[in-house]
Design a protein around this motif. Structure first.
Motif, PDB file in Angstrom:
ATOM      1  N   LYS A  18      18.196  42.100  14.184  1.00 45.81           N
ATOM      2  CA  LYS A  18      17.843  43.254  13.337  1.00 45.81           C
ATOM      3  C   LYS A  18      18.417  44.403  14.137  1.00 45.81           C
ATOM      4  CE  LYS A  18      14.356  40.877  10.632  1.00 45.81           C
ATOM      5  NZ  LYS A  18      13.141  40.905  10.272  1.00 45.81           N
ATOM      6  N   LEU A  19      18.775  44.586  15.007  1.00 46.07           N
ATOM      7  CA  LEU A  19      19.038  45.620  16.283  1.00 46.07           C
ATOM      8  C   LEU A  19      20.080  46.562  15.493  1.00 46.07           C
ATOM      9  CD1 LEU A  19      18.071  44.180  19.520  1.00 46.07           C
ATOM     10  CD2 LEU A  19      16.630  46.081  18.100  1.00 46.07           C
TER      11      LEU A  19
ATOM     12  N   ARG B 107      19.489  56.711  16.153  1.00 46.27           N
ATOM     13  CA  ARG B 107      18.695  57.940  16.583  1.00 46.27           C
ATOM     14  C   ARG B 107      18.818  58.145  18.083  1.00 46.27           C
ATOM     15  NH1 ARG B 107      12.513  58.613  17.304  1.00 46.27           N
ATOM     16  NH2 ARG B 107      12.500  60.831  17.026  1.00 46.27           N
ATOM     17  N   GLY B 108      19.280  57.249  18.880  1.00 47.64           N
ATOM     18  CA  GLY B 108      19.358  57.380  20.264  1.00 47.64           C
ATOM     19  C   GLY B 108      18.431  56.824  21.025  1.00 47.64           C
ATOM     20  N   ASP B 109      17.488  55.991  20.453  1.00 47.68           N
ATOM     21  CA  ASP B 109      16.261  55.102  21.333  1.00 47.68           C
ATOM     22  C   ASP B 109      17.011  53.553  21.998  1.00 47.68           C
ATOM     23  OD1 ASP B 109      14.549  56.860  20.451  1.00 47.68           O
ATOM     24  OD2 ASP B 109      14.267  56.069  18.595  1.00 47.68           O
ATOM     25  N   VAL B 110      17.245  53.848  23.132  1.00 46.52           N
ATOM     26  CA  VAL B 110      17.555  52.517  23.627  1.00 46.52           C
ATOM     27  C   VAL B 110      16.247  51.568  24.014  1.00 46.52           C
ATOM     28  CG1 VAL B 110      18.514  51.423  25.812  1.00 46.52           C
ATOM     29  CG2 VAL B 110      19.180  53.629  25.117  1.00 46.52           C
ATOM     30  N   SER B 111      16.447  50.340  22.986  1.00 46.35           N
ATOM     31  CA  SER B 111      15.049  49.575  23.017  1.00 46.35           C
ATOM     32  C   SER B 111      15.289  48.512  24.057  1.00 46.35           C
ATOM     33  CB  SER B 111      15.068  49.072  21.702  1.00 46.35           C
ATOM     34  OG  SER B 111      16.104  48.358  21.311  1.00 46.35           O
TER      35      SER B 111
ATOM     36  N   HIS C 273      26.733  52.444  29.279  1.00 50.40           N
ATOM     37  CA  HIS C 273      27.542  52.242  28.124  1.00 50.40           C
ATOM     38  C   HIS C 273      26.760  52.493  26.770  1.00 50.40           C
ATOM     39  CE1 HIS C 273      30.280  49.540  25.340  1.00 50.40           C
ATOM     40  NE2 HIS C 273      29.143  49.515  24.663  1.00 50.40           N
ATOM     41  N   ALA C 274      25.600  52.309  26.630  1.00 47.79           N
ATOM     42  CA  ALA C 274      24.903  52.661  25.440  1.00 47.79           C
ATOM     43  C   ALA C 274      24.939  54.291  25.541  1.00 47.79           C
ATOM     44  CB  ALA C 274      23.430  52.269  25.596  1.00 47.79           C
TER      45      ALA C 274
ATOM     46  N   THR D 297       9.858  52.143  29.049  1.00 46.27           N
ATOM     47  CA  THR D 297       9.483  51.027  29.857  1.00 46.27           C
ATOM     48  C   THR D 297       7.734  51.011  30.226  1.00 46.27           C
ATOM     49  OG1 THR D 297      10.370  49.402  31.658  1.00 46.27           O
ATOM     50  CG2 THR D 297       9.793  51.797  32.237  1.00 46.27           C
ATOM     51  N   GLY D 298       7.532  49.895  30.877  1.00 47.43           N
ATOM     52  CA  GLY D 298       6.141  49.751  31.084  1.00 47.43           C
ATOM     53  C   GLY D 298       5.754  50.513  32.472  1.00 47.43           C
ATOM     54  N   GLY D 299       4.490  50.616  32.819  1.00 48.36           N
ATOM     55  CA  GLY D 299       4.191  51.384  34.119  1.00 48.36           C
ATOM     56  C   GLY D 299       3.612  50.329  35.094  1.00 48.36           C
ATOM     57  N   ASP D 300       3.637  49.256  34.675  1.00 46.54           N
ATOM     58  CA  ASP D 300       3.237  47.889  35.597  1.00 46.54           C
ATOM     59  C   ASP D 300       4.185  47.642  36.550  1.00 46.54           C
ATOM     60  OD1 ASP D 300       4.819  46.990  33.472  1.00 46.54           O
ATOM     61  OD2 ASP D 300       4.289  45.034  33.811  1.00 46.54           O
TER      62      ASP D 300
END
Length: 150
Positions: free
Chosen positions: A56-57, A79-83, A103-104, A120-123
């Protein structure tokens, strides 16, 4: 390494790559941090969710080696969100993550997008991603999510 648009035939490989790359986060970072009740409620079906989400991306590009192996992928929306940015373990620290992000970003810029986001995560699991994004000139803004078993 060639970066190209994902084809329908690439889908099983890309889903398997997402499971391989992000599995250690779900099982070895998130699960121990939040405990079994929260994990079961919020993340127990993470494998199936990749299989549902990836088709669905809006935009997915894959990095393909000269012998046809998919070594990574990147996904973004209009929208510009790299997921998603994923690089197979055997191709890490080769500049592939950087190439996928660039590239994106180039595709987004060509489409007239003026700002991109990438999170991204903070872990500890996500430390290499944070370093990469900061090296690409991205500005971090800390967010914190709290979980509580009721």
């Amino acid at each position: 390494m060639r970066i190209r648009t994902m084809s329908e035939t690439d889908l099983p490989t890309v889903v398997a790559l997402a499971v391989e790359v992000f599995g250690p986060f779900h099982e070895e970072s998130f699960r121990p941090a939040v405990g079994e009740v929260v994990f079961t409620d919020r993340d127990a079906h993470w494998r199936e969710e990749y299989a549902e989400q990836i088709p669905k991306l809006a935009h997915v590009a894959v990095a393909e080696t000269p012998d046809g192996v998919i070594a990574g992928f990147v996904a973004w929306d209009d929208r510009g969100d790299v997921s998603h940015v994923a690089v197979s373990p055997g191709h890490r620290r080769t500049g592939l993550g950087r190439a996928l992000c660039e590239h994106a970003f180039a595709r987004l810029k060509a489409a007239g997008t003026t700002v991109a986001t990438i999170g991204t995560g903070g872990d500890d699991f996500h430390a290499p991603a944070r370093a990469l994004y900061e090296s690409l000139g991205c500005t971090p803004f800390p967010l914190v999510t709290y979980y509580r078993e009721l």
